[in-house]
Design a protein around this motif. Structure first.
Motif, PDB file in Angstrom:
ATOM      1  N   ALA A   1       0.828  -1.207   0.000  1.00  0.00           N
ATOM      2  CA  ALA A   1       0.000   0.000   0.000  1.00  0.00           C
ATOM      3  C   ALA A   1       0.863   1.258   0.000  1.00  0.00           C
ATOM      4  N   ILE A   2       1.935   1.243   0.798  1.00  0.00           N
ATOM      5  CA  ILE A   2       2.851   2.390   0.812  1.00  0.00           C
ATOM      6  C   ILE A   2       3.534   2.523  -0.543  1.00  0.00           C
ATOM      7  N   SER A   3       3.966   1.387  -1.091  1.00  0.00           N
ATOM      8  CA  SER A   3       4.633   1.390  -2.390  1.00  0.00           C
ATOM      9  C   SER A   3       3.733   1.966  -3.474  1.00  0.00           C
ATOM     10  N   ASP A   4       2.452   1.664  -3.411  1.00  0.00           N
ATOM     11  CA  ASP A   4       1.506   2.168  -4.405  1.00  0.00           C
ATOM     12  C   ASP A   4       1.383   3.687  -4.367  1.00  0.00           C
ATOM     13  N   ALA A   5       1.716   4.284  -3.220  1.00  0.00           N
ATOM     14  CA  ALA A   5       1.589   5.731  -3.074  1.00  0.00           C
ATOM     15  C   ALA A   5       2.871   6.480  -3.431  1.00  0.00           C
ATOM     16  N   LEU A   6       3.945   5.760  -3.761  1.00  0.00           N
ATOM     17  CA  LEU A   6       5.236   6.386  -4.036  1.00  0.00           C
ATOM     18  C   LEU A   6       5.468   6.476  -5.544  1.00  0.00           C
ATOM     19  N   PRO A   7       5.779   7.658  -6.055  1.00  0.00           N
ATOM     20  CA  PRO A   7       5.908   7.824  -7.512  1.00  0.00           C
ATOM     21  C   PRO A   7       7.055   7.045  -8.135  1.00  0.00           C
ATOM     22  N   LEU A   8       8.139   6.811  -7.394  1.00  0.00           N
ATOM     23  CA  LEU A   8       9.263   6.069  -7.973  1.00  0.00           C
ATOM     24  C   LEU A   8       8.843   4.649  -8.356  1.00  0.00           C
ATOM     25  N   THR A   9       7.870   4.095  -7.646  1.00  0.00           N
ATOM     26  CA  THR A   9       7.363   2.761  -7.967  1.00  0.00           C
ATOM     27  C   THR A   9       6.877   2.698  -9.406  1.00  0.00           C
ATOM     28  N   TYR A  10       6.182   3.726  -9.843  1.00  0.00           N
ATOM     29  CA  TYR A  10       5.612   3.732 -11.185  1.00  0.00           C
ATOM     30  C   TYR A  10       6.694   3.949 -12.246  1.00  0.00           C
ATOM     31  N   ALA A  11       7.744   4.668 -11.884  1.00  0.00           N
ATOM     32  CA  ALA A  11       8.864   4.826 -12.806  1.00  0.00           C
ATOM     33  C   ALA A  11       9.556   3.489 -13.042  1.00  0.00           C
ATOM     34  N   VAL A  12       9.752   2.732 -11.971  1.00  0.00           N
ATOM     35  CA  VAL A  12      10.383   1.419 -12.091  1.00  0.00           C
ATOM     36  C   VAL A  12       9.480   0.459 -12.865  1.00  0.00           C
ATOM     37  N   GLU A  13       8.193   0.518 -12.600  1.00  0.00           N
ATOM     38  CA  GLU A  13       7.253  -0.330 -13.344  1.00  0.00           C
ATOM     39  C   GLU A  13       7.304  -0.008 -14.826  1.00  0.00           C
ATOM     40  N   ALA A  14       7.364   1.265 -15.156  1.00  0.00           N
ATOM     41  CA  ALA A  14       7.429   1.661 -16.566  1.00  0.00           C
ATOM     42  C   ALA A  14       8.723   1.190 -17.209  1.00  0.00           C
TER      43      ALA A  14
END
Length: 238
Positions: free
Chosen positions: A188-201
């Motif tokens: 849940a915390i990870s979902d709220a952090l923008p760097l997570t989405y950069a790594v996913e991309a």
């Protein structure tokens, strides 16, 4: 035009600061080379880690450089003098964002070129997309650095925001442990952090709708951070 003039001033200052230029352009490539030799017996591991680091290194370095640069504007009195002119806070912040975004583009291009053509990075993700994501991630670092600088009074305090803002995002982005294997509250915390989405991309093989959604989330987080930075920017540090 005022924001563009501000960006030009900052770029001229950067050009004469050789240490900062070296930090921006040389250090990411050196760190990637270090990873290459660390994983010389495991090229697949190098490919996975280095790809993620192409997003993490620019984010971290731009956060550090930008937060300290803005703090120097305040502590030296430059910000106080600038805000007595027609320059608005938004002009200053977006000028900083533009200047460091251009620096981030050069940084990303150098690091990506070194990774792919000198270190033999082999990924399924398109090289151009990797560069684009790395630049957007660096812009996020710029925006968060500008935001955090508003709450620091000294350069030492600005650096202290690094383990508070940057390190948790690196730990929870999926680099060390797949996000699907984390405890529910950590996810849940990870979902709220923008760097997570950069790594996913970065780790997606195709430029599909999900990748573009992740990239938009990162860019949106950067824009929100810039707006908040303009709202919280103080004229004096004491």
């Amino acid at each position: 035009m005022i924001a563009l003039s501000t960006a030009g001033r900052i770029l001229r200052q950067l050009r004469h600061d050789r240490r900062t230029v070296a930090l921006l352009l040389v250090v990411p490539s050196v760190l990637l080379a270090l990873l290459y030799f660390m994983y010389s017996d495991a090229p697949r591991t190098f490919d996975r880690v280095a790809l993620v680091m192409l997003g993490i290194f620019p984010f971290t370095i731009m956060f550090l450089v930008t937060s300290i640069a803005m703090l120097r504007e305040r502590t030296s009195g430059t910000l106080e003098r600038l805000l007595t002119t027609p320059l608005r806070k938004t002009d200053l912040l977006f000028g900083y964002g533009l200047a460091f975004s251009l620096a981030a583009a050069v940084q990303g291009a150098v690091a990506t070129g070194v990774a792919y053509w000198l270190l033999g990075l082999d990924t399924t993700t398109n090289t151009g997309l990797v560069l684009l994501i790395a630049v957007v991630d660096a812009v996020l670092g710029v925006a968060l650095g500008l935001l955090c600088s508003a709450f620091a009074r000294t350069e030492f305090q600005a650096v202290q925001f690094l383990p508070v803002v940057v390190v948790p995002q690196i730990l929870l982005c999926g680099l060390f442990v797949p996000r699907g294997q984390m405890a529910g509250w950590l996810q849940a915390i990870s979902d709220a952090l923008p760097l997570t989405y950069a790594v996913e991309a970065l780790t997606r093989a195709d430029a599909d709708a999900t990748m573009w959604r992740d990239l938009v989330i990162v860019a949106g987080a950067a824009l929100v951070a810039l707006i908040l930075a303009a709202a919280t920017l103080r004229r004096r540090t004491a």
